[in-house]
Motif scaffolding. Structure first.
Motif, PDB file in Angstrom:
ATOM      1  N   MET A  46      43.596 -38.994 -15.443  1.00 26.22           N
ATOM      2  CA  MET A  46      43.191 -40.116 -14.803  1.00 26.22           C
ATOM      3  C   MET A  46      43.871 -41.050 -16.566  1.00 26.22           C
ATOM      4  O   MET A  46      43.765 -42.263 -16.728  1.00 26.22           O
ATOM      5  CB  MET A  46      41.884 -39.866 -15.468  1.00 26.22           C
ATOM      6  CG  MET A  46      40.553 -39.018 -16.622  1.00 26.22           C
ATOM      7  SD  MET A  46      40.552 -37.692 -15.699  1.00 26.22           S
ATOM      8  CE  MET A  46      39.775 -36.748 -16.641  1.00 26.22           C
ATOM      9  N   HIS A 107      32.982 -44.663 -16.198  1.00 27.18           N
ATOM     10  CA  HIS A 107      31.868 -45.065 -14.877  1.00 27.18           C
ATOM     11  C   HIS A 107      33.984 -45.091 -13.545  1.00 27.18           C
ATOM     12  O   HIS A 107      33.647 -44.942 -12.852  1.00 27.18           O
ATOM     13  CB  HIS A 107      31.496 -45.962 -15.485  1.00 27.18           C
ATOM     14  CG  HIS A 107      31.243 -46.736 -13.499  1.00 27.18           C
ATOM     15  ND1 HIS A 107      30.101 -46.258 -12.961  1.00 27.18           N
ATOM     16  CD2 HIS A 107      31.505 -47.770 -13.285  1.00 27.18           C
ATOM     17  CE1 HIS A 107      29.918 -47.216 -11.758  1.00 27.18           C
ATOM     18  NE2 HIS A 107      30.868 -48.486 -11.634  1.00 27.18           N
ATOM     19  N   PHE A 108      34.902 -44.969 -14.798  1.00 30.57           N
ATOM     20  CA  PHE A 108      35.692 -45.431 -13.846  1.00 30.57           C
ATOM     21  C   PHE A 108      36.913 -44.376 -14.129  1.00 30.57           C
ATOM     22  O   PHE A 108      37.732 -44.421 -12.740  1.00 30.57           O
ATOM     23  CB  PHE A 108      36.811 -46.639 -13.810  1.00 30.57           C
ATOM     24  CG  PHE A 108      35.890 -48.225 -13.254  1.00 30.57           C
ATOM     25  CD1 PHE A 108      35.284 -48.246 -12.794  1.00 30.57           C
ATOM     26  CD2 PHE A 108      35.672 -48.722 -15.314  1.00 30.57           C
ATOM     27  CE1 PHE A 108      34.967 -50.133 -12.093  1.00 30.57           C
ATOM     28  CE2 PHE A 108      34.673 -50.358 -14.157  1.00 30.57           C
ATOM     29  CZ  PHE A 108      34.683 -50.690 -13.488  1.00 30.57           C
ATOM     30  N   TYR A 109      36.868 -43.808 -14.698  1.00 27.37           N
ATOM     31  CA  TYR A 109      37.648 -42.888 -14.478  1.00 27.37           C
ATOM     32  C   TYR A 109      37.555 -41.328 -13.130  1.00 27.37           C
ATOM     33  O   TYR A 109      36.088 -41.473 -13.113  1.00 27.37           O
ATOM     34  CB  TYR A 109      38.117 -41.953 -15.738  1.00 27.37           C
ATOM     35  CG  TYR A 109      38.920 -42.164 -16.892  1.00 27.37           C
ATOM     36  CD1 TYR A 109      40.078 -42.878 -16.827  1.00 27.37           C
ATOM     37  CD2 TYR A 109      39.146 -41.541 -18.245  1.00 27.37           C
ATOM     38  CE1 TYR A 109      40.810 -43.508 -17.416  1.00 27.37           C
ATOM     39  CE2 TYR A 109      39.901 -41.696 -19.486  1.00 27.37           C
ATOM     40  CZ  TYR A 109      40.991 -42.739 -18.896  1.00 27.37           C
ATOM     41  OH  TYR A 109      41.569 -43.457 -19.747  1.00 27.37           O
ATOM     42  N   VAL A 110      38.738 -41.372 -12.827  1.00 25.65           N
ATOM     43  CA  VAL A 110      38.067 -40.549 -11.692  1.00 25.65           C
ATOM     44  C   VAL A 110      37.841 -38.495 -11.500  1.00 25.65           C
ATOM     45  O   VAL A 110      39.315 -38.421 -12.426  1.00 25.65           O
ATOM     46  CB  VAL A 110      39.093 -40.691 -10.871  1.00 25.65           C
ATOM     47  CG1 VAL A 110      38.327 -39.894  -9.218  1.00 25.65           C
ATOM     48  CG2 VAL A 110      38.806 -41.710 -10.060  1.00 25.65           C
ATOM     49  N   TYR A 111      37.042 -38.557 -12.297  1.00 33.08           N
ATOM     50  CA  TYR A 111      36.899 -36.734 -12.892  1.00 33.08           C
ATOM     51  C   TYR A 111      36.843 -35.553 -11.787  1.00 33.08           C
ATOM     52  O   TYR A 111      36.066 -36.557 -11.078  1.00 33.08           O
ATOM     53  CB  TYR A 111      35.551 -36.914 -13.890  1.00 33.08           C
ATOM     54  CG  TYR A 111      35.807 -37.451 -15.134  1.00 33.08           C
ATOM     55  CD1 TYR A 111      36.559 -36.847 -16.254  1.00 33.08           C
ATOM     56  CD2 TYR A 111      35.171 -38.582 -14.910  1.00 33.08           C
ATOM     57  CE1 TYR A 111      36.354 -38.023 -17.580  1.00 33.08           C
ATOM     58  CE2 TYR A 111      35.237 -38.987 -16.199  1.00 33.08           C
ATOM     59  CZ  TYR A 111      36.294 -38.384 -17.479  1.00 33.08           C
ATOM     60  OH  TYR A 111      36.385 -39.732 -18.773  1.00 33.08           O
ATOM     61  N   GLN A 116      33.382 -34.036 -15.401  1.00 34.35           N
ATOM     62  CA  GLN A 116      31.910 -34.746 -15.853  1.00 34.35           C
ATOM     63  C   GLN A 116      31.119 -34.906 -14.091  1.00 34.35           C
ATOM     64  O   GLN A 116      30.856 -35.175 -13.205  1.00 34.35           O
ATOM     65  CB  GLN A 116      32.307 -35.921 -15.729  1.00 34.35           C
ATOM     66  CG  GLN A 116      30.959 -37.235 -15.830  1.00 34.35           C
ATOM     67  CD  GLN A 116      31.607 -38.492 -16.375  1.00 34.35           C
ATOM     68  OE1 GLN A 116      32.111 -38.565 -17.603  1.00 34.35           O
ATOM     69  NE2 GLN A 116      31.991 -38.988 -15.554  1.00 34.35           N
ATOM     70  N   ASN A 118      26.993 -35.235 -12.746  1.00 31.04           N
ATOM     71  CA  ASN A 118      26.133 -36.358 -12.220  1.00 31.04           C
ATOM     72  C   ASN A 118      25.288 -36.425 -13.682  1.00 31.04           C
ATOM     73  O   ASN A 118      25.202 -37.569 -14.057  1.00 31.04           O
ATOM     74  CB  ASN A 118      25.652 -35.890 -11.165  1.00 31.04           C
ATOM     75  CG  ASN A 118      26.516 -36.202  -9.916  1.00 31.04           C
ATOM     76  OD1 ASN A 118      27.403 -36.807  -9.510  1.00 31.04           O
ATOM     77  ND2 ASN A 118      25.417 -36.288  -8.929  1.00 31.04           N
ATOM     78  N   TYR A 121      27.545 -37.607 -16.460  1.00 36.28           N
ATOM     79  CA  TYR A 121      27.627 -39.175 -16.463  1.00 36.28           C
ATOM     80  C   TYR A 121      26.676 -39.843 -16.441  1.00 36.28           C
ATOM     81  O   TYR A 121      26.707 -40.946 -17.617  1.00 36.28           O
ATOM     82  CB  TYR A 121      27.623 -39.120 -14.430  1.00 36.28           C
ATOM     83  CG  TYR A 121      27.556 -40.327 -14.574  1.00 36.28           C
ATOM     84  CD1 TYR A 121      28.964 -41.430 -14.438  1.00 36.28           C
ATOM     85  CD2 TYR A 121      27.041 -40.751 -13.500  1.00 36.28           C
ATOM     86  CE1 TYR A 121      28.634 -42.752 -14.247  1.00 36.28           C
ATOM     87  CE2 TYR A 121      27.193 -42.632 -13.202  1.00 36.28           C
ATOM     88  CZ  TYR A 121      28.223 -43.200 -13.715  1.00 36.28           C
ATOM     89  OH  TYR A 121      27.978 -44.468 -13.279  1.00 36.28           O
TER      90      TYR A 121
END
Ligand code: HEM
Length: 231
Positions: A46, A107-111, A116, A118, A121
């Motif tokens: 990412m 919020h926007f990086y796709v982990y 990450q 919940n 987050y």
């Protein structure tokens, strides 16, 4: 400028706390700037896909941690009040940019879920928005010359920002004792870093009596000695 012994303790402790995130962050910044020609830290897809948020995060978080230390030194505040104000404005902007970029990444990086969960987050969002709230209250209290509360909110913001330092230290202890760290233990370590820093900040604020309402400027009688030390 001569610092008192207690101030040197503050400088050295905070530099040690900042050391791992700042060195790791500097290496990541160099990596991202040089592209594929230099890879030292683990590859994160990412970051390669969207490097700007991490660049903004690190380029602002590192000076925030290091130069932020200067703001907590009474000798500097007393002898150079203008420096405190000018540096304070720059640091508030750097801190806000570092949090906004952190929120963006959260919020926007796709982990992958092991990087990450919940829980992490939610914790990152809570810490990020709390830090923004601390900056807002710290700045508004400075504008109202409510100096005790200004200091209290800035200590809180800095303590949350320095969560990365505590997380690294607790993470190292964990790895030494348990061998490796990922999944729930990692989330626990990340959360614990922020919780410990927040508790330490509250202890310092209470000890310094910064939660007490400031005196009104028109009130008769001598100013408390603590007030004269500030700004
Ligand atoms: C102000 C002090 C801070 C410092 C010195 C710092 C340092 C770092 C470092 C070194 C990285 C690693 C980049 C990499 O993977 O190579 C990072 C990533 C990150 N930080 Fe911070 N950080 C700070 C504050 C925060 C705060 C307050 C939050 C959350 C609200 C946050 C959220 C993140 C996120 C989401 C990432 C990306 C993590 C990943 O890619 O796995 N940071 N930060």
């Amino acid at each position: 400028m001569r610092l008192q012994r207690s101030e040197w303790i503050v400088v050295i402790s905070l530099l040690l706390l900042s050391f791992i995130p700042c060195v790791g962050g500097t290496i990541r910044l160099i990596e991202v700037s040089l592209g594929a020609s230099f890879q030292f830290l683990p590859h994160k897809p990412m970051i390669s896909a969207a490097p700007i948020p991490v660049q903004v995060h690190l380029a602002t978080a590192i000076p925030y941690c290091v130069f932020g230390i200067v703001q907590f030194l009474p000798s500097v505040r007393q002898r150079h009040p203008k420096l405190h104000r000018v540096l304070g404005r720059g640091l508030a902007l750097a801190g806000i940019a570092s949090v906004l970029s952190a929120l963006w990444m959260t919020h926007f990086y796709v982990y992958p879920v092991e990087d990450q969960s919940n829980l992490l987050y939610a914790v990152r969002l809570t810490v990020g928005f709390s830090m923004l709230g601390c900056f807002y209250l710290g700045v508004t209290h400075a504008m109202k010359k409510s100096i005790g509360r200004h200091r209290a909110w800035m200590i809180r913001a800095y303590a949350l920002g320095q969560g990365a330092g505590s997380q690294s230290l607790i993470g190292i202890l964990w790895v030494l004792m348990a061998g490796e760290i990922n999944g729930s233990p990692r989330d626990f370590v990340m959360t614990a870093g922020w919780v410990i820093n927040a508790l330490v900040a509250e202890g310092i604020i209470r000890k310094m009596g910064l939660n007490a309402p400031d005196r009104e400027p028109f009130q008769l009688g001598p100013m408390p000695s603590k007030m004269t030390e500030l700004d």
